[in-house]
Structures are given as structure tokens and as C-alpha cells.
Scaffold this motif. Structure first.
Motif, PDB file in Angstrom:
ATOM      1  N   ASP A   1      -5.181   6.862   1.756  1.00 32.36           N
ATOM      2  CA  ASP A   1      -4.875   7.129   3.167  1.00 32.36           C
ATOM      3  C   ASP A   1      -5.934   6.498   4.066  1.00 32.36           C
ATOM      4  OD1 ASP A   1      -3.479   8.675   5.350  1.00 32.36           O
ATOM      5  OD2 ASP A   1      -5.490   9.544   5.506  1.00 32.36           O
ATOM      6  N   THR A   2      -7.205   6.718   3.703  1.00 33.20           N
ATOM      7  CA  THR A   2      -8.292   6.118   4.477  1.00 33.20           C
ATOM      8  C   THR A   2      -8.159   4.602   4.500  1.00 33.20           C
ATOM      9  OG1 THR A   2      -9.766   7.926   3.877  1.00 33.20           O
ATOM     10  CG2 THR A   2     -10.794   5.896   4.688  1.00 33.20           C
ATOM     11  N   LYS A   3      -7.836   4.027   3.345  1.00 35.74           N
ATOM     12  CA  LYS A   3      -7.696   2.578   3.242  1.00 35.74           C
ATOM     13  C   LYS A   3      -6.603   2.062   4.176  1.00 35.74           C
ATOM     14  CE  LYS A   3      -6.427  -1.030  -0.110  1.00 35.74           C
ATOM     15  NZ  LYS A   3      -5.813  -1.236  -1.449  1.00 35.74           N
ATOM     16  N   PHE A   4      -5.495   2.785   4.253  1.00 37.66           N
ATOM     17  CA  PHE A   4      -4.373   2.381   5.106  1.00 37.66           C
ATOM     18  C   PHE A   4      -4.817   2.279   6.561  1.00 37.66           C
ATOM     19  CE2 PHE A   4      -0.720   3.597   7.788  1.00 37.66           C
ATOM     20  CZ  PHE A   4       0.184   2.621   7.422  1.00 37.66           C
ATOM     21  N   HIS A   5      -5.471   3.317   7.018  1.00 38.81           N
ATOM     22  CA  HIS A   5      -5.900   3.326   8.420  1.00 38.81           C
ATOM     23  C   HIS A   5      -6.972   2.262   8.675  1.00 38.81           C
ATOM     24  CE1 HIS A   5      -3.730   6.906   9.918  1.00 38.81           C
ATOM     25  NE2 HIS A   5      -3.784   7.294   8.659  1.00 38.81           N
ATOM     26  N   ARG A   6      -7.845   2.081   7.691  1.00 39.23           N
ATOM     27  CA  ARG A   6      -8.877   1.057   7.867  1.00 39.23           C
ATOM     28  C   ARG A   6      -8.255  -0.327   7.927  1.00 39.23           C
ATOM     29  NH1 ARG A   6     -12.202   2.035   3.707  1.00 39.23           N
ATOM     30  NH2 ARG A   6     -11.075   0.590   2.353  1.00 39.23           N
ATOM     31  N   THR A   7      -7.244  -0.556   7.097  1.00 38.31           N
ATOM     32  CA  THR A   7      -6.555  -1.850   7.098  1.00 38.31           C
ATOM     33  C   THR A   7      -5.994  -2.165   8.479  1.00 38.31           C
ATOM     34  OG1 THR A   7      -5.957  -1.598   4.770  1.00 38.31           O
ATOM     35  CG2 THR A   7      -4.720  -3.219   6.057  1.00 38.31           C
TER      36      THR A   7
ATOM     37  N   GLN B   1       0.826  -1.212   0.000  1.00 39.49           N
ATOM     38  CA  GLN B   1       0.000   0.000   0.000  1.00 39.49           C
ATOM     39  C   GLN B   1       0.857   1.258   0.000  1.00 39.49           C
ATOM     40  OE1 GLN B   1      -3.370   0.427   2.631  1.00 39.49           O
ATOM     41  NE2 GLN B   1      -3.832  -1.767   2.616  1.00 39.49           N
ATOM     42  N   LEU B   2       1.969   1.196   0.725  1.00 32.20           N
ATOM     43  CA  LEU B   2       2.857   2.367   0.798  1.00 32.20           C
ATOM     44  C   LEU B   2       3.339   2.772  -0.591  1.00 32.20           C
ATOM     45  CD1 LEU B   2       5.029   1.573   3.957  1.00 32.20           C
ATOM     46  CD2 LEU B   2       3.210   3.281   3.731  1.00 32.20           C
ATOM     47  N   LYS B   3       3.723   1.773  -1.364  1.00 31.44           N
ATOM     48  CA  LYS B   3       4.183   2.059  -2.736  1.00 31.44           C
ATOM     49  C   LYS B   3       3.101   2.772  -3.530  1.00 31.44           C
ATOM     50  CE  LYS B   3       7.444  -1.788  -3.293  1.00 31.44           C
ATOM     51  NZ  LYS B   3       7.476  -3.190  -3.778  1.00 31.44           N
ATOM     52  N   ASN B   4       1.916   2.234  -3.396  1.00 30.60           N
ATOM     53  CA  ASN B   4       0.794   2.804  -4.130  1.00 30.60           C
ATOM     54  C   ASN B   4       0.496   4.235  -3.681  1.00 30.60           C
ATOM     55  OD1 ASN B   4      -0.985   2.397  -6.199  1.00 30.60           O
ATOM     56  ND2 ASN B   4      -2.671   1.768  -4.862  1.00 30.60           N
ATOM     57  N   GLN B   5       0.599   4.449  -2.371  1.00 30.69           N
ATOM     58  CA  GLN B   5       0.373   5.790  -1.837  1.00 30.69           C
ATOM     59  C   GLN B   5       1.334   6.796  -2.447  1.00 30.69           C
ATOM     60  OE1 GLN B   5       0.579   5.609   2.472  1.00 30.69           O
ATOM     61  NE2 GLN B   5      -0.929   3.940   2.536  1.00 30.69           N
ATOM     62  N   LEU B   6       2.585   6.374  -2.544  1.00 34.26           N
ATOM     63  CA  LEU B   6       3.610   7.264  -3.083  1.00 34.26           C
ATOM     64  C   LEU B   6       3.304   7.620  -4.540  1.00 34.26           C
ATOM     65  CD1 LEU B   6       5.984   8.486  -1.692  1.00 34.26           C
ATOM     66  CD2 LEU B   6       7.469   6.712  -2.638  1.00 34.26           C
ATOM     67  N   LYS B   7       2.770   6.643  -5.244  1.00 35.07           N
ATOM     68  CA  LYS B   7       2.452   6.855  -6.655  1.00 35.07           C
ATOM     69  C   LYS B   7       1.339   7.907  -6.823  1.00 35.07           C
ATOM     70  CE  LYS B   7       1.226   3.134  -8.736  1.00 35.07           C
ATOM     71  NZ  LYS B   7       1.263   1.846  -9.446  1.00 35.07           N
ATOM     72  N   VAL B   8       0.232   7.691  -6.119  1.00 34.39           N
ATOM     73  CA  VAL B   8      -0.903   8.617  -6.291  1.00 34.39           C
ATOM     74  C   VAL B   8      -0.660   9.952  -5.598  1.00 34.39           C
ATOM     75  CG1 VAL B   8      -2.577   6.762  -6.578  1.00 34.39           C
ATOM     76  CG2 VAL B   8      -2.141   7.711  -4.304  1.00 34.39           C
ATOM     77  N   ALA B   9       0.282   9.976  -4.653  1.00 34.83           N
ATOM     78  CA  ALA B   9       0.577  11.224  -3.948  1.00 34.83           C
ATOM     79  C   ALA B   9       0.996  12.310  -4.934  1.00 34.83           C
ATOM     80  CB  ALA B   9       1.672  10.998  -2.905  1.00 34.83           C
ATOM     81  N   LYS B  10       1.645  11.880  -5.988  1.00 34.57           N
ATOM     82  CA  LYS B  10       2.162  12.850  -6.960  1.00 34.57           C
ATOM     83  C   LYS B  10       1.118  13.275  -7.986  1.00 34.57           C
ATOM     84  CE  LYS B  10       6.714  10.789  -6.434  1.00 34.57           C
ATOM     85  NZ  LYS B  10       7.484   9.598  -6.843  1.00 34.57           N
ATOM     86  N   THR B  11       0.057  12.512  -8.083  1.00 32.19           N
ATOM     87  CA  THR B  11      -0.891  12.807  -9.157  1.00 32.19           C
ATOM     88  C   THR B  11      -2.211  13.383  -8.646  1.00 32.19           C
ATOM     89  OG1 THR B  11      -1.679  10.527  -9.066  1.00 32.19           O
ATOM     90  CG2 THR B  11       0.083  11.028 -10.628  1.00 32.19           C
ATOM     91  N   SER B  12      -2.985  12.546  -7.932  1.00 34.20           N
ATOM     92  CA  SER B  12      -4.334  12.971  -7.583  1.00 34.20           C
ATOM     93  C   SER B  12      -4.526  13.034  -6.068  1.00 34.20           C
ATOM     94  CB  SER B  12      -5.343  11.993  -8.181  1.00 34.20           C
ATOM     95  OG  SER B  12      -6.566  12.081  -7.503  1.00 34.20           O
TER      96      SER B  12
END
Lengths: 237, 237
Positions: free
Chosen positions: A139-145, A120-131
Motif C-alpha cells: 500500500d505504501t509503495k502504491f502511494h509512493r509510486t 501493483q494492483l494484482k500484487n496487492q490483491l495477492k498479499v491482501a489475502k495472506t500477510s
DNA sequence: TCTCGTAAACTTCCATACAAGTCAACAAGA
DNA sequence: TCTTGTTGACTTGTATGGAAGTTTACGAGA
């Protein structure tokens, strides 16, 4: 500074009406399409969506319990301003609960979980730069997980109720703060869980969630008309 | 083992109807006057209280969001059983939040607060020997006082929502466990706040709130028909 | 006896009419 | 000009009728 957001107002005439109109109005409020102070009228909304007053009315009841609108009998119904103390105390509750959650997780050390989180961290870094909206979802998904991994699904649902207020803030701050830093903090939380250090893990979570406190004054200053009962004195806990 | 309790079903025909019927039904459910599984009917309740179906219906909506009833469209509306995982996780949330609250309080050391709390302790001991419902009220007041002293009124309101499920358990356990011990634990919490020892204060609060976990299996066993999804495995955190 | 279809008796959901309270415009009078 | 009372156009709250879906009872037929 309000950003353009997409509202999903698709309407299925064959499905139950009330849940749909509730979802639409809630989304419009949280995404500031209906800004604080907006007047909502039962008959007007009923006409607009071509339904009767009844489903609109029941939606008002639900939204008022969530604190998103205030119904003044015989006067009017308005979208509430974002209540500053409510945001602070919602954050306080989240910190307390999520700190205990990661503390528990550090005691179990689930390999599969760690792997999932790192992915998930990798994915977060990816979308952090775009949308930014996409990042909010991640972010919500991370905390829910984390919550679900600790067997606290129900507790998480409770927290989601609080989040409706905090989410309004998040949509106000779209694109304000560097998401990369948040990902880094997420990483530290995962690290400490993996090391099975409950104390450090909860500390990392607390630090992470306290970030909002730092950002809040700026957000409030730039959106004064959206907030209510702002008081810098309340920020120091 | 269900105990006799007093339901306040006073009705003022001139005041708004919905809040009154809501209060009455909520109280009847929590105090097990309407036990889990009871069928609730809009027209029947409307007839009984000599009002229209509309306020009853709106009350159903509110109660269902609280998890006290479940509305099955076109089927029926029933009082929910007490959901075991929900009770456990509500307790978990309470512990996390209240531990942080007393931790904050220990940092401030308000003389007037300590005095107020000690006065409440005396009162608790008095009613502990006479009336269990009165003791429940005093107990709730104690915890609320702590929250408000920490400036967490709103967070407390949130916890109250959780409490509706836990309160049902409390009314099931009327007279089961010695209230004196609870008062003693309250006292230890106050002691640690006065000593300004945040760590010990929160530890005392956690221990106090974990008592429920010990009592729960016995309560469930004696009221099996009132509970849902009971699983001893879930108890060990 | 068992299966299946039908109809009636429920349930909640939605629409609509009316009741009751509030507010704002405005005119009459000081 | 200012005050005050009235009127009417709003608002939400409540009552009620009917729509749509589900369950249950029951009888016809195999």
C-alpha cells in the motif's frame, strides 16, 4: 489487541551506532513493542545495547522531534501516546497533497505508469489475502509510486514524517479491515488517472484516504490506553 | 543581494543552552547571516559562545533534519544551499493544504474570524510600506490564523517545518516585490470566505501561493551561489 | 616536474564524569 | 494521623577527553 511483529534489531558494531539505535527504537515504538507510556532511560538502554548514553540520547532527540517520545528534562523520557488530533490532521494533510498529486497525474497520462500501477494492483490483491504487514508495504509503495510519478519525491518524504503517527495506528489495526476493499479503491484511482479526469481522480483519492476516519473510532475504542485526546467531535470534516 | 537583518543572539546562561544555540544558529542561517556553504565547526562555535561542544552538536543534529545543514562525518558540517526542487515542492504542499483549509473555512463562516482577518489586512498594509521583515511576520500570522481557525494547528506546525526552506528565499527577496499586491490577494481570500464560496476561496489561495513561482527565477538568477539544482524546466506546474 | 607516501591538523563520533533538577521514601514532630 | 523536612536515588543536561576517519601540506624519490 497488539499483534506479534518482527523487530529487526540486528546490530553492526563497526557501523555508526546512532543511526542503528534510532532505527531499532523507532521500529519498536511504531510496532508497539514499546507501547505508549513506556519509560525509556538513557543509561538503561545504553547498558542493554552495550553502548554509551550518547547515541541513545541523540536518538531521543530525533524521536522527540518526530513526536514518538517526550523528553521531560530531569524527569524522564516516555513513549508518547498516539495523539488523536495529530492522526486526524496528518490524514488531512495527506488527503490534500495526494489529491493534488493524482490530479496532476491525470493531466499527463503516462502509459508506462498505468501499466506499472495495474501490475501493483494484482500484487496487492495477492498479499491482501495472506500477510497484513506485507499488504501495508504494498500500500505504501502504491502511494509512493504516485508521488514519484508526479515528480514529488521530496513532498513524499515530508509525508513520510507524518506517517510515523499514522503507521502506529495501522499496526494497531492489523487484520481489522478487509484489504480487498482498499485494493478496489486503488483501482478506481488508477481508472480515473487513465481516463485523464483530474476531478474524479482526486475525488477517488480523497474518498480512499477518508476511509481511515471511519475505521478510527473502532480502533481507538479497542485500544483506549494507547490514545490521547480522543474526541469523537473532531470527526466530521 | 543580501540585506542587513537583526539577529537576536541574546543568551541566558541560566536557561537550557541547547534550545538557545539552536534558535540562534537557525535564525542566522535563515536570515543569510550564515550563507550557504558556510563551514560550521563544533569546537569553534563552542568557543565563540563560550559553551561546550555538546549543545552545538545536538543543534547540528536538529538543523540537519530540517535540511539547513549537512553533517559529513569526519569531514565537516556545512550550511546547505537552498535546494530548488525542495522549495518548489514545499510550495506545492503548502498550496494543497492551505487550499483545503480555506475551503473548510468558507463552509463555517465565522463572523469573529472575518473581523479579525480584516483587522490584520489593515495592519499588513501599514507595515508593507515600512518594514519588509515586519511584513513577513504579518504575512505568516495571517496564514497561521487561517489554519488555526480551521482547527489545524498541528498541520500548521508541520507546514512550518517546510517553511524554513521557503523563508530563506523570502529573506533573499527582501524588498524585491510589492507587498501591497500580496495584501490585496489576502483580501480576496477573505472576501471569498465571507461569501462562503469554498471553490473561489481555495482558488484565491492557490493563486496567491503560486506567486512565488513567478518570482523565483529572478531571485535565483540574482543569487545563483545560494541555490542548488536550479532547473527552469521544473517550473510549469 | 611529477608522483606518491607520510605525518600532522583538522573533522565528527563515542565514552564518561559531573552538574543540576525532580521525586519518592521515610522519619521527626505536631 | 497528618504534615513537613531531609535525604538519597533517580532523571536528563553539560563538559571534556580520546577514538576514528578525512583532508591537506609537504618532502622524498623517480
Amino acid at each position: 489487541m497488539v499483534h506479534e511483529v518482527v523487530i529487526n534489531d540486528a546490530f553492526d558494531r563497526d557501523a555508526a551506532i546512532t543511526p542503528q539505535i534510532y532505527r531499532i527504537l523507532r521500529e519498536r515504538i511504531i510496532k508497539n513493542d514499546l507501547p505508549p507510556g513506556s519509560k525509556l532511560s538513557e543509561p538503561e538502554l545504553a547498558r542493554h545495547y552495550e553502548i554509551s548514553r550518547q547515541p541513545v540520547r541523540e536518538t531521543f532527540i530525533k524521536l522527540s522531534e518526530e513526536g514518538l517520545v517526550i523528553v521531560r528534562p530531569q524527569r524522564k523520557t516516555q513513549v508518547t501516546k498516539i495523539d488523536f488530533p495529530t492522526v486526524l490532521q496528518s490524514r488531512f494533510v495527506r488527503e490534500a497533497v495526494e489529491a493534488d498529486i493524482v490530479s496532476e497525474l491525470a493531466g499527463s497520462a503516462d502509459r508506462a505508469l498505468i501499466k506499472d500501477l495495474r501490475s501493483q494492483l494484482k500484487n496487492q490483491l495477492k498479499v491482501a489475502k495472506t500477510s497484513r504487514p506485507d499488504f501495508i508495504n504494498e500500500d505504501t509503495k502504491f502511494h509512493r509510486t504516485l508521488a514519484e510519478a508526479a515528480g514529488k519525491e521530496i513532498a513524499w518524504k515530508f509525508l513520510e514524517g507524518l506517517n510515523s503517527q499514522m503507521d502506529r495506528v495501522r499496526f494497531l489495526s492489523l487484520g481489522q479491515f478487509p484489504a480487498e476493499q482498499l485494493v478496489e479503491e486503488h483501482g478506481k484511482i488508477v481508472d480515473q488517472i487513465e481516463r485523464q479526469d483530474a476531478t474524479q481522480a482526486s475525488a477517488a483519492m480523497r474518498k480512499h484516504l477518508r476511509r481511515l476516519i471511519n475505521d478510527l473510532p473502532k480502533i481507538v475504542r479497542e485500544n483506549k490506553e494507547f490514545f490521547d485526546r480522543f474526541d469523537p467531535e473532531l470527526i466530521d470534516a
